[in-house]
Enzyme design. Sequence first.
Site, PDB file in Angstrom:
ATOM      1  N   SER A  45      39.822  -9.728  11.805  1.00 20.23           N
ATOM      2  CA  SER A  45      39.757  -9.143  13.145  1.00 20.23           C
ATOM      3  C   SER A  45      39.318  -7.683  13.131  1.00 20.23           C
ATOM      4  O   SER A  45      38.816  -7.178  14.135  1.00 20.23           O
ATOM      5  CB  SER A  45      41.129  -9.259  13.828  1.00 20.23           C
ATOM      6  OG  SER A  45      42.136  -8.656  13.031  1.00 20.23           O
ATOM      7  N   ASP A 194      48.988  -2.816  19.803  1.00 18.32           N
ATOM      8  CA  ASP A 194      49.624  -3.634  18.769  1.00 18.32           C
ATOM      9  C   ASP A 194      49.893  -2.843  17.493  1.00 18.32           C
ATOM     10  O   ASP A 194      50.560  -3.324  16.578  1.00 18.32           O
ATOM     11  CB  ASP A 194      48.796  -4.884  18.464  1.00 18.32           C
ATOM     12  CG  ASP A 194      47.399  -4.578  17.928  1.00 18.32           C
ATOM     13  OD1 ASP A 194      47.119  -3.422  17.553  1.00 18.32           O
ATOM     14  OD2 ASP A 194      46.568  -5.505  17.906  1.00 18.32           O
ATOM     15  N   HIS A 197      45.059  -2.827  15.328  1.00 16.21           N
ATOM     16  CA  HIS A 197      43.610  -2.888  15.494  1.00 16.21           C
ATOM     17  C   HIS A 197      43.056  -1.589  16.086  1.00 16.21           C
ATOM     18  O   HIS A 197      43.674  -1.006  16.981  1.00 16.21           O
ATOM     19  CB  HIS A 197      43.231  -4.079  16.383  1.00 16.21           C
ATOM     20  CG  HIS A 197      43.621  -5.387  15.794  1.00 16.21           C
ATOM     21  ND1 HIS A 197      44.821  -6.010  16.097  1.00 16.21           N
ATOM     22  CD2 HIS A 197      42.984  -6.190  14.900  1.00 16.21           C
ATOM     23  CE1 HIS A 197      44.894  -7.143  15.416  1.00 16.21           C
ATOM     24  NE2 HIS A 197      43.803  -7.278  14.690  1.00 16.21           N
TER      25      HIS A 197
END
Length: 221
Positions: A45, A194, A197
């Site tokens: 990701s 989060d 990221h």
Amino acid sequence: MRYNGNGVTFGGMIRRSIATALLSISLLGAAPLKERPLVLAFGDSLTAGYGLEQGLGFAPQLEATLRRHGIAAEVADGGVSGDTSEAGKARLGWTLDGLGRKPDLVILELGANDMLRGLDPTLTRTNIDAMLTELKRRNIKVLVAGMRGAPNLDPAYVVKFEAIYPELSRKHGAALYPFFLDGVAAQKGLVQPDGLHPTFQGVKIIVTRITPKLKRALGQD
């Protein structure tokens, strides 16, 4: 005014000759350039641009930055959110085959999800070693993007995990960027809510910091 036998002035003939010469030069200048370098950002990701709008992730931003540096490279996005090193190993071959031509460089960025899931670093090492072996077999240059262990993990685990990247880079003669999130991890405004990221601002910092190492790996520094 002087004419040739066809009623055309000599001045007109000269102008036509000059125009023809200029057209030839223009056509030469428009000749196809050498095929653009192809870079594959193969990861999870972090390279896939998780949580960002299209065009704001790592691959498109790296491509834009390289072009500003005079390198007309194409950066293919080979990131899949959630991928472990095992999943990356499983899809590496068909990802490379699906590109249509051999990449000039692969950025290998995997292992973060292994660490977050607490997987045995020995397994992560085996998978990354296998991917580097396959890339070497295909004669593809690699820039290994390393990862750091989370601070809440057992220190012994962190030491074993973080050693994977420099050790395997040396073993396979690959270039190493020690920490993909260098300057971004745990920095307010540079990571998404989060805590993992990068934001768009974070991506820009990653790209800025990794570009010199990437240019050297491509032989474009």
